[in-house]
Structure formats: structure tokens, C-alpha cells
Write a protein that holds these residues in place. Structure first.
Motif, PDB file in Angstrom:
ATOM      1  N   ASP A 120       0.830  -1.204   0.000  1.00 45.38           N
ATOM      2  CA  ASP A 120       0.000   0.000   0.000  1.00 45.38           C
ATOM      3  C   ASP A 120       0.865   1.256   0.000  1.00 45.38           C
ATOM      4  O   ASP A 120       1.829   1.359   0.776  1.00 45.38           O
ATOM      5  CB  ASP A 120      -0.910   0.028   1.232  1.00 45.38           C
ATOM      6  CG  ASP A 120      -2.097  -0.910   1.106  1.00 45.38           C
ATOM      7  OD1 ASP A 120      -2.337  -1.415  -0.001  1.00 45.38           O
ATOM      8  OD2 ASP A 120      -2.774  -1.147   2.124  1.00 45.38           O
ATOM      9  N   GLY A 121       0.543   2.187  -0.863  1.00 47.85           N
ATOM     10  CA  GLY A 121       1.264   3.450  -0.915  1.00 47.85           C
ATOM     11  C   GLY A 121       2.516   3.423  -1.760  1.00 47.85           C
ATOM     12  O   GLY A 121       3.138   4.476  -1.966  1.00 47.85           O
ATOM     13  N   LYS A 122       2.921   2.268  -2.281  1.00 46.20           N
ATOM     14  CA  LYS A 122       4.111   2.173  -3.120  1.00 46.20           C
ATOM     15  C   LYS A 122       3.760   2.499  -4.568  1.00 46.20           C
ATOM     16  O   LYS A 122       2.664   2.203  -5.048  1.00 46.20           O
ATOM     17  CB  LYS A 122       4.707   0.761  -3.080  1.00 46.20           C
ATOM     18  CG  LYS A 122       5.027   0.238  -1.691  1.00 46.20           C
ATOM     19  CD  LYS A 122       6.237   0.902  -1.090  1.00 46.20           C
ATOM     20  CE  LYS A 122       6.628   0.211   0.228  1.00 46.20           C
ATOM     21  NZ  LYS A 122       7.752   0.912   0.894  1.00 46.20           N
ATOM     22  N   ALA A 127       0.003  -1.683  -4.599  1.00 49.08           N
ATOM     23  CA  ALA A 127       0.891  -0.715  -5.251  1.00 49.08           C
ATOM     24  C   ALA A 127       0.238  -0.132  -6.493  1.00 49.08           C
ATOM     25  O   ALA A 127      -0.574  -0.782  -7.167  1.00 49.08           O
ATOM     26  CB  ALA A 127       2.205  -1.385  -5.637  1.00 49.08           C
ATOM     27  N   SER A 180       8.777   4.811  -5.937  1.00 53.21           N
ATOM     28  CA  SER A 180       9.407   4.302  -4.712  1.00 53.21           C
ATOM     29  C   SER A 180       9.982   2.912  -4.867  1.00 53.21           C
ATOM     30  O   SER A 180      10.778   2.472  -4.034  1.00 53.21           O
ATOM     31  CB  SER A 180       8.392   4.305  -3.555  1.00 53.21           C
ATOM     32  OG  SER A 180       7.195   3.642  -3.910  1.00 53.21           O
ATOM     33  N   SER A 196       8.751  -4.520  -0.123  1.00 56.83           N
ATOM     34  CA  SER A 196       7.922  -4.103   1.006  1.00 56.83           C
ATOM     35  C   SER A 196       8.744  -3.537   2.154  1.00 56.83           C
ATOM     36  O   SER A 196       9.969  -3.683   2.214  1.00 56.83           O
ATOM     37  CB  SER A 196       7.111  -5.302   1.510  1.00 56.83           C
ATOM     38  OG  SER A 196       7.933  -6.193   2.245  1.00 56.83           O
ATOM     39  N   ASP A 197       8.054  -2.935   3.108  1.00 54.04           N
ATOM     40  CA  ASP A 197       8.719  -2.419   4.304  1.00 54.04           C
ATOM     41  C   ASP A 197       9.237  -3.546   5.193  1.00 54.04           C
ATOM     42  O   ASP A 197      10.105  -3.319   6.037  1.00 54.04           O
ATOM     43  CB  ASP A 197       7.760  -1.532   5.094  1.00 54.04           C
ATOM     44  CG  ASP A 197       7.463  -0.221   4.379  1.00 54.04           C
ATOM     45  OD1 ASP A 197       8.250   0.154   3.475  1.00 54.04           O
ATOM     46  OD2 ASP A 197       6.444   0.421   4.697  1.00 54.04           O
TER      47      ASP A 197
END
Length: 256
Positions: free
Chosen positions: A3-5, A29, A83, A236-237
Motif C-alpha cells: 500500500d502506498g508504493k 501498489a 518508490s 515491502s517495508d
């Protein structure tokens, strides 16, 4: 997981690249489907959007500096800052043959797409990743680097060795900016169609698969889904403290 990538995936019009694009979109993403095959890229992006995901297509020849710069600029206009970069575009580009019989053109083509293309794409996104102090770069090398093969693929294997060097040097340089750089090394992955394959004949490809599968810990052919998960993880993080690594995704072939 993503999410947010915003992920730029090269060579994403088919096969492994398409699998990465679809998996990234399913994980949240926004995906830029980049490929020299503009129509194919459009079809993949449209399919993702039809499934509820976010995707745009960008025509890009990774061996061309101008094409990469233009494609990245178009991607930014669509989704803002990039990102995640997945340097997937690549291939054999020549039949197997003895090392001394390859032409300079065949050698240069493999290096320009597989290695120079990865560097050009990384170079294009590094400044914005540095400014944001975050980013994921995932390169695609090959498990053939560990073993070679009893087939004559010197330009391809040499270019993939260069990708490992690129990965490690960028990881060292970009780590202070919280940018991770890793590589995945696929084993032999089952093509979904002949178009997804290689210049190798059906007979040659089958003989290579038989040899490799016999030496894997998991005795089956690899599938696209086997690669998509590990690549998404590295983006991912959850993988934020992993960098400079080469992850073999090969059923244990490199182990032997």
C-alpha cells in the motif's frame, strides 16, 4: 503489503514481469507497466485496472537512455514519485553457441539490455529516492551465474554477473539514504507460452529443464508465482533492513 508504493516494473508486458505487475497491484501498489512492447504493456495495465488495481503503461526500451528518461518522466506524471524499481527486462537475445562464435553485436545486445538497462533505470530513479530517503531497487539476475550450464550462453551469463556487481555496489552507495538494493536469481521458470521463452529450441529447453530439475531440492519446474512473492517481499517495508543480497529462487538448485 505494498500500500502506498509506486512501482516501475520493466519488461512487464508478459511472463515474469506481468506476474510481478499483477502481484504488486493486488498488494496495493500503483504499477507502471513498462515495456518495449507498447501494446502488450497497455493490455496488462488495462487488465489490472479492470481488476480494481492502479496501473498505467509506459513504452520503454531500457537499452536507450532517451527512452528510459522519457518513460520515467511519464510514470512520474501518472503517479508521482517512484518508490520501487524492478529491473526485470532482459533475455538471451541469441541462440546458444560456442563462446568464440558469438558476434560483437550479440554480445553487446545482451550487455546493453540486461546490464546497462538496469543501470539506466536505476540512475533515472535514484535522485528522487535519495530526496525522499526511501526506495527499493530489485534487480533480476540468474542462478546460472552459480553453475553456468552445459549450454553456450556466455553473453547472457556474463551480463547477469554484472547485475550482481551493480546490485552490491548500489546497495553500499545508497544505504545511507535508506534505499535498499537487492537481486533475485531465478532458476528455470516454466514459460507460459512460446513467446515467453527464449531462442532455444523446444528440445534444447526440455533437456535443460530435465538437467536442472534433477538437481533441485524441490523437483519441479519453477512457476511465475514462485518469483512474484519474493520480489514483492523485497519491495515491502518488511524487507527494509535487507540490502546487497542475491536471493536464489530456484528450488534449491544453487544449493547443490
Amino acid at each position: 503489503m505494498l500500500d502506498g508504493k509506486v512501482a516501475l516494473i520493466t519488461g512487464a508486458a508478459r511472463w515474469l514481469g506481468r506476474g510481478y505487475a499483477e502481484t504488486f497491484a493486488a498488494q496495493g501498489a500503483a504499477v507502471i507497466v513498462a515495456d518495449i512492447d507498447a501494446a502488450g504493456a497497455q493490455a496488462v495495465a488495462r487488465s489490472i485496472r479492470d481488476g480494481g488495481g492502479q496501473a498505467v503503461a509506459v513504452e520503454m526500451d531500457v537499452s536507450s537512455e532517451a527512452s528510459v528518461e522519457a518513460g520515467v518522466a511519464e510514470a512520474r506524471r501518472a503517479f508521482g514519485g517512484i518508490s520501487v524499481l524492478v529491473n526485470n527486462a532482459g533475455g538471451l537475445f541469441a541462440p546458444t553457441q560456442a563462446a568464440e562464435t558469438f558476434s560483437v553485436e550479440q554480445w553487446t545486445r545482451a550487455i546493453s539490455v540486461n546490464l546497462t538497462g538496469s543501470w539506466l533505470c536505476a540512475r533515472a530513479v535514484i535522485p528522487e529516492m535519495k530526496a525522499a530517503r526511501r526506495g527499493r531497487i530489485i534487480n533480476v539476475t540468474s542462478t546460472t551465474l552459480d553453475h553456468g550450464l552445459p549450454t553456450e550462453m556466455v553473453p547472457y551469463i556474463s551480463s547477469k554477473g554484472g547485475v550482481v556487481g551493480l546490485t552490491r555496489s548500489l546497495a553500499r552507495e545508497l544505504g545511507p539514504y535508506e534505499i535498499t538494493v537487492n537481486a533475485v536469481a531465478p532458476g528455470l521458470i516454466q514459460p507460459q507460452t512460446r513467446k515467453d521463452g527464449s531462442p532455444l529450441s523446444e528440445e534444447k529447453l526440455r533437456s535443460i529443464f530435465d538437467l536442472v530439475v534433477a538437481n533441485q531440492c524441490i523437483p519441479r519446474r519453477g512457476e511465475v508465482a514462485d518469483l512474484a512473492g519474493p520480489v514483492a517481499f523485497l519491495a515491502s517495508d518488511a524487507a527494509r533492513f535487507i540490502t546487497g543480497q542475491v536471493l536464489n529462487v530456484d528450488g534449491g538448485w544453487a544449493l547443490k
